[in-house]
Design a protein around this motif. Structure first.
Motif, PDB file in Angstrom:
ATOM      1  N   ASP A  67       0.828  -1.198   0.000  1.00 17.44           N
ATOM      2  CA  ASP A  67       0.000   0.000   0.000  1.00 17.44           C
ATOM      3  C   ASP A  67       0.869   1.256   0.000  1.00 17.44           C
ATOM      4  O   ASP A  67       1.674   1.477   0.912  1.00 17.44           O
ATOM      5  N   SER A  68       0.721   2.090  -1.012  1.00 22.87           N
ATOM      6  CA  SER A  68       1.506   3.326  -1.108  1.00 22.87           C
ATOM      7  C   SER A  68       1.102   4.355  -0.064  1.00 22.87           C
ATOM      8  O   SER A  68       1.823   5.320   0.173  1.00 22.87           O
ATOM      9  N   LYS A  69      -0.066   4.159   0.570  1.00 22.49           N
ATOM     10  CA  LYS A  69      -0.534   5.109   1.582  1.00 22.49           C
ATOM     11  C   LYS A  69      -0.104   4.721   2.993  1.00 22.49           C
ATOM     12  O   LYS A  69      -0.502   5.366   3.958  1.00 22.49           O
ATOM     13  N   ALA A  70       0.700   3.681   3.105  1.00 21.44           N
ATOM     14  CA  ALA A  70       1.168   3.274   4.428  1.00 21.44           C
ATOM     15  C   ALA A  70       2.024   4.376   5.033  1.00 21.44           C
ATOM     16  O   ALA A  70       2.818   5.018   4.337  1.00 21.44           O
ATOM     17  N   PRO A  71       1.870   4.645   6.336  1.00 25.16           N
ATOM     18  CA  PRO A  71       2.685   5.682   6.972  1.00 25.16           C
ATOM     19  C   PRO A  71       4.142   5.260   7.079  1.00 25.16           C
ATOM     20  O   PRO A  71       4.487   4.096   6.833  1.00 25.16           O
ATOM     21  N   ARG A  72       4.977   6.211   7.470  1.00 23.65           N
ATOM     22  CA  ARG A  72       6.376   5.903   7.692  1.00 23.65           C
ATOM     23  C   ARG A  72       6.509   5.038   8.934  1.00 23.65           C
ATOM     24  O   ARG A  72       5.568   4.813   9.671  1.00 23.65           O
ATOM     25  N   ALA A  73       7.723   4.549   9.167  1.00 21.03           N
ATOM     26  CA  ALA A  73       7.989   3.771  10.374  1.00 21.03           C
ATOM     27  C   ALA A  73       7.499   4.543  11.592  1.00 21.03           C
ATOM     28  O   ALA A  73       7.566   5.767  11.641  1.00 21.03           O
TER      29      ALA A  73
ATOM     30  N   ILE B 269      -8.178  -1.165  12.692  1.00 18.29           N
ATOM     31  CA  ILE B 269      -7.306  -0.656  13.747  1.00 18.29           C
ATOM     32  C   ILE B 269      -6.999   0.811  13.463  1.00 18.29           C
ATOM     33  O   ILE B 269      -6.525   1.147  12.376  1.00 18.29           O
ATOM     34  N   LEU B 270      -7.281   1.675  14.431  1.00 20.39           N
ATOM     35  CA  LEU B 270      -6.946   3.090  14.329  1.00 20.39           C
ATOM     36  C   LEU B 270      -5.632   3.331  15.042  1.00 20.39           C
ATOM     37  O   LEU B 270      -5.440   2.907  16.185  1.00 20.39           O
ATOM     38  N   VAL B 271      -4.716   4.012  14.362  1.00 17.37           N
ATOM     39  CA  VAL B 271      -3.395   4.304  14.900  1.00 17.37           C
ATOM     40  C   VAL B 271      -3.214   5.810  14.962  1.00 17.37           C
ATOM     41  O   VAL B 271      -3.396   6.509  13.962  1.00 17.37           O
ATOM     42  N   PHE B 272      -2.840   6.305  16.151  1.00 17.90           N
ATOM     43  CA  PHE B 272      -2.699   7.752  16.318  1.00 17.90           C
ATOM     44  C   PHE B 272      -1.323   8.093  16.876  1.00 17.90           C
ATOM     45  O   PHE B 272      -0.790   7.398  17.742  1.00 17.90           O
TER      46      PHE B 272
ATOM     47  N   SER C  37      -7.020  -1.235   7.722  1.00 21.36           N
ATOM     48  CA  SER C  37      -8.231  -2.010   7.498  1.00 21.36           C
ATOM     49  C   SER C  37      -7.912  -3.485   7.312  1.00 21.36           C
ATOM     50  O   SER C  37      -7.126  -3.856   6.436  1.00 21.36           O
ATOM     51  N   LEU C  38      -8.534  -4.305   8.136  1.00 23.07           N
ATOM     52  CA  LEU C  38      -8.400  -5.752   7.990  1.00 23.07           C
ATOM     53  C   LEU C  38      -9.476  -6.305   7.077  1.00 23.07           C
ATOM     54  O   LEU C  38      -9.475  -7.491   6.757  1.00 23.07           O
ATOM     55  N   GLN C  39     -10.393  -5.446   6.656  1.00 25.75           N
ATOM     56  CA  GLN C  39     -11.491  -5.874   5.795  1.00 25.75           C
ATOM     57  C   GLN C  39     -11.200  -5.610   4.320  1.00 25.75           C
ATOM     58  O   GLN C  39     -11.649  -6.340   3.459  1.00 25.75           O
ATOM     59  N   GLU C  40     -10.444  -4.528   4.053  1.00 22.32           N
ATOM     60  CA  GLU C  40     -10.191  -4.126   2.674  1.00 22.32           C
ATOM     61  C   GLU C  40      -8.747  -4.400   2.268  1.00 22.32           C
ATOM     62  O   GLU C  40      -7.959  -3.488   2.054  1.00 22.32           O
ATOM     63  N   LYS C  41      -8.393  -5.671   2.249  1.00 20.93           N
ATOM     64  CA  LYS C  41      -7.093  -6.113   1.737  1.00 20.93           C
ATOM     65  C   LYS C  41      -5.927  -5.451   2.458  1.00 20.93           C
ATOM     66  O   LYS C  41      -4.926  -5.080   1.849  1.00 20.93           O
ATOM     67  N   LEU C  42      -6.055  -5.282   3.762  1.00 25.38           N
ATOM     68  CA  LEU C  42      -4.967  -4.788   4.601  1.00 25.38           C
ATOM     69  C   LEU C  42      -4.445  -3.444   4.117  1.00 25.38           C
ATOM     70  O   LEU C  42      -3.240  -3.228   4.012  1.00 25.38           O
TER      71      LEU C  42
END
Length: 204
Positions: free
Chosen positions: A77-83, A96-99, A135-140
């Motif tokens: 996923d190109s929209k994945a955040p940085r480390a 899962i919401l990550v803040f 999202s665990l529902q939409e292909k991770l």
């Protein structure tokens, strides 16, 4: 019996880490991000299938039926955040919401000729106030959720889900770097943050 035990696990076991998040969705535990002892931060996602819990015939005894296998989840996923490390995560439905947290980078240097121990030199952290959804529902897939009036970017705070709102308390901010006791609420319908109490610096 309220006793600790170390279960036997197998599969792709995550390397040792700290400042990661752990979230249960269904019967699986998801570990996101974290940093190694060398302060090498990542955004790896691991899942542990904990098996199916069932009650045994013995009173108040819970047995786990399953494989207890770790697997590493890969996404392009190109929209994945940085480390990320020092963030917090909560589960909403099957997502899962990550803040917050920080995408820490580092270079290493050696201290002491006799010990030859390599320790990291850590630059000033760059904290985040972004809310991400895994999202665990939409292909991770990862997505960035737009919010209104977010709290200051911070690290190592508490994050709780109550009803249809997120609550953030305390943490560490960067400018200047110090701990806070501010309290914020995010309405998950309007996606607007409300400050419940503002941090007031103590006089030196």
């Amino acid at each position: 019996t309220w006793s600790w035990r170390k279960p036997e696990v197998s599969g792709e076991i995550p390397p040792a880490r700290a400042y990661h998040s752990g979230s249960f969705v269904g019967r699986s535990l998801y570990i996101i991000g974290g940093t190694t002892y060398r302060h090498e931060t990542n955004l790896e996602v691991y899942a542990l299938d904990t098996g199916t819990p069932i009650m045994s015939y013995a009173p108040h005894t819970l047995r786990i039926i399953g494989t207890m296998v770790w697997s590493k989840i890969t996404t392009t996923d190109s929209k994945a955040p940085r480390a990320r490390c020092g963030h917090r995560a909560v589960v909403v439905g099957k997502d899962i919401l990550v803040f917050g947290g920080q995408p820490e980078t580092t270079t290493s240097t050696t201290y002491g000729v006799s010990t030859q121990v390599t320790l990291p030199r850590v630059p000033p952290p760059h904290y985040k106030s972004q809310l991400r959804l895994f999202s665990l529902q939409e292909k991770l897939k990862w997505s960035l959720l737009e919010t209104i009036n977010p709290p200051p970017a911070k690290n190592s705070f508490s994050l709780s889900l109550l009803g249809e709102a997120l609550y953030v308390f305390g943490g560490q901010i960067r400018h200047p770097r110090h701990e806070t006791n501010d309290f914020h609420k995010l309405d998950l319908h309007t996606m607007e943050w409300t400050t419940l109490n503002q941090y007031v610096p103590k006089e030196e």
